[in-house]
Design a protein around this motif. Sequence first.
Motif, short mmCIF file in Angstrom:
data_model
loop_
_atom_site.label_atom_id
_atom_site.label_comp_id
_atom_site.label_asym_id
_atom_site.label_seq_id
_atom_site.Cartn_x
_atom_site.Cartn_y
_atom_site.Cartn_z
N VAL A 64 12.06 1.31 -13.28
CA VAL A 64 11.89 2.35 -12.65
C VAL A 64 13.19 3.15 -12.26
O VAL A 64 13.58 2.29 -11.81
N LEU A 65 12.85 4.08 -12.46
CA LEU A 65 13.70 5.38 -11.71
C LEU A 65 13.47 6.25 -10.72
O LEU A 65 11.83 6.57 -10.98
N VAL A 66 13.88 5.84 -10.05
CA VAL A 66 13.25 6.56 -8.14
C VAL A 66 13.94 7.54 -7.60
O VAL A 66 15.28 7.44 -7.86
N LEU A 67 13.87 8.62 -7.39
CA LEU A 67 14.20 9.74 -6.82
C LEU A 67 13.48 10.16 -5.10
O LEU A 67 12.31 10.01 -5.29
N GLY A 68 14.49 10.66 -4.28
CA GLY A 68 14.21 10.92 -3.35
C GLY A 68 15.11 10.85 -2.56
O GLY A 68 16.68 11.12 -2.14
N MET A 69 14.32 10.99 -0.94
CA MET A 69 16.01 11.40 -0.11
C MET A 69 16.08 9.50 0.22
O MET A 69 15.47 8.31 0.92
N ALA A 70 17.86 9.50 0.16
CA ALA A 70 18.44 8.17 0.61
C ALA A 70 18.75 7.46 1.62
O ALA A 70 19.99 8.54 1.84
N ALA B 29 0.99 -1.24 0.28
CA ALA B 29 0.20 0.08 -0.36
C ALA B 29 0.58 1.12 -0.24
O ALA B 29 0.90 2.43 -0.40
N SER B 30 1.65 1.01 0.08
CA SER B 30 2.80 2.35 0.75
C SER B 30 4.22 2.02 0.74
O SER B 30 5.18 3.13 1.00
N SER B 31 4.39 1.32 0.30
CA SER B 31 6.21 0.70 -1.03
C SER B 31 5.88 0.13 -1.98
O SER B 31 4.91 -0.58 -1.66
N PHE B 32 7.00 0.06 -2.09
CA PHE B 32 7.34 -1.30 -3.10
C PHE B 32 8.86 -1.87 -3.47
O PHE B 32 9.42 -0.77 -2.42
N ALA B 33 9.03 -2.86 -3.93
CA ALA B 33 10.39 -3.60 -3.62
C ALA B 33 11.01 -3.14 -5.05
O ALA B 33 10.71 -3.54 -5.88
N LEU B 34 12.50 -2.92 -4.88
CA LEU B 34 13.04 -3.39 -6.73
C LEU B 34 14.46 -3.99 -6.64
O LEU B 34 15.04 -3.80 -5.29
N THR C 264 14.13 -0.81 -0.92
CA THR C 264 13.02 -1.05 -0.29
C THR C 264 12.39 0.76 -1.01
O THR C 264 12.87 2.11 -0.66
N VAL C 265 11.40 0.75 -1.51
CA VAL C 265 11.02 2.18 -1.57
C VAL C 265 9.46 2.91 -0.94
O VAL C 265 8.37 1.52 -1.35
N GLU C 266 10.16 3.90 -0.15
CA GLU C 266 9.02 4.36 -0.01
C GLU C 266 7.69 5.81 -0.33
O GLU C 266 8.39 6.47 -1.10
N THR C 267 6.86 5.56 -0.58
CA THR C 267 5.54 6.49 -1.01
C THR C 267 4.47 7.39 -0.47
O THR C 267 4.09 6.30 0.53
N THR D 177 19.29 -0.28 2.22
CA THR D 177 18.71 0.77 1.80
C THR D 177 17.55 1.96 1.37
O THR D 177 16.49 0.07 0.83
N THR D 178 16.57 2.36 1.90
CA THR D 178 15.79 3.08 1.13
C THR D 178 15.24 4.04 0.71
O THR D 178 15.70 4.79 1.29
N ILE D 179 14.72 4.45 0.34
CA ILE D 179 14.37 5.60 -0.44
C ILE D 179 12.67 6.18 -0.36
O ILE D 179 12.04 5.30 -0.23
N LYS D 180 12.74 7.63 0.05
CA LYS D 180 11.71 7.86 -0.07
C LYS D 180 11.46 8.76 -1.48
O LYS D 180 11.34 9.53 -0.80
N ALA D 181 10.26 8.45 -2.22
CA ALA D 181 10.66 8.47 -3.06
C ALA D 181 9.78 9.66 -3.66
O ALA D 181 8.31 9.91 -2.75
N SER D 182 10.33 10.91 -4.00
CA SER D 182 9.34 12.15 -4.48
C SER D 182 8.64 11.79 -5.71
O SER D 182 8.18 12.30 -6.10
N GLN D 183 9.65 11.37 -6.31
CA GLN D 183 9.83 10.98 -8.02
C GLN D 183 9.20 9.84 -8.89
O GLN D 183 10.75 9.20 -8.15
N VAL D 184 8.61 8.63 -8.59
CA VAL D 184 8.86 7.97 -9.72
C VAL D 184 8.39 7.96 -11.39
O VAL D 184 7.34 8.15 -11.30
N ILE D 185 9.64 7.26 -11.78
CA ILE D 185 9.58 7.57 -13.14
C ILE D 185 9.45 5.90 -14.27
O ILE D 185 10.79 5.54 -13.99
N VAL D 186 8.66 5.86 -14.55
CA VAL D 186 8.69 4.06 -15.13
C VAL D 186 8.95 4.48 -16.05
O VAL D 186 8.06 5.02 -17.55
#
Length: 240
Positions: free
Chosen positions: A115-121, A74-79, A88-91, A130-139
């Motif tokens: 995906v390309l993930v941008l955010g606080m790493a 619901a609030s994250s995905f793994a890549l 782990t990408v938190e959204t 590694t966890t990234i708090k995503a500000s933007q996800v580019i598919v």
Amino acid sequence: MRLMPTLLFSGLVAFGAAGGIARDMASQPPGQAQAAPEGFPRGGPPGGPQGARGGPRAPLAMGGTVGTVDSISASSFALTTSTGRKVTVETTSATTYRQGTETTSARAVAPGASVLVLGMADVGMGGTATTIKASQVIVRPVAGGADAGVPATSTVFQQGTPSAARAVGQIPADYTEGSGTIVGGTEANKAIEAALGAYTGGIVNRVVKLNSGGYEVHNVGVRWPHHIFVNRDFTYIGAD
């Protein structure tokens, strides 16, 4: 007249307790840290020398990575990156999504998508935990290097193997390791996109603006490259 003996006894108890604390502190070997408060690792709360999961961690800064989506909640995905790193990408409701150049929604993120993930790493030693708090996800599939001589995937890190000492392309003349200013926001995102368009597989944990106006994108979790250089027009120019 029992008040005086009672006060005297209380004072002796307090003195003894203080003396016990002093002896406990003095008995610790020199240089050994005292126990951390409950809920934090030795060394203090997250953001200090160690993070919440233990092990040396860099201060949080804008970063990102490229990988293939493994699973979604619901609030994250793994890549997984092309070099096998798990992220782990938190959204949140503030995370934005893009597919190519078009705005899209979280529905575009599906297992198997690149995906390309941008955010606080938040990156552990060697790119672990590694966890990234995503500000933007580019598919999108990320293209290879800026020219035919640049590989699309970074060199995989192997424990005990020294980092490759080589440089390709143009290294800014004013660059020395540790120089520059860490930046965030739109300029950091653009620099990360350019860097990860040249080399995938690593995890970016900060972007440094150089005096020349270009950028050094710090790439971890791989054997090479550790520094990817982008000019002031956000075009990849070199790496080492």
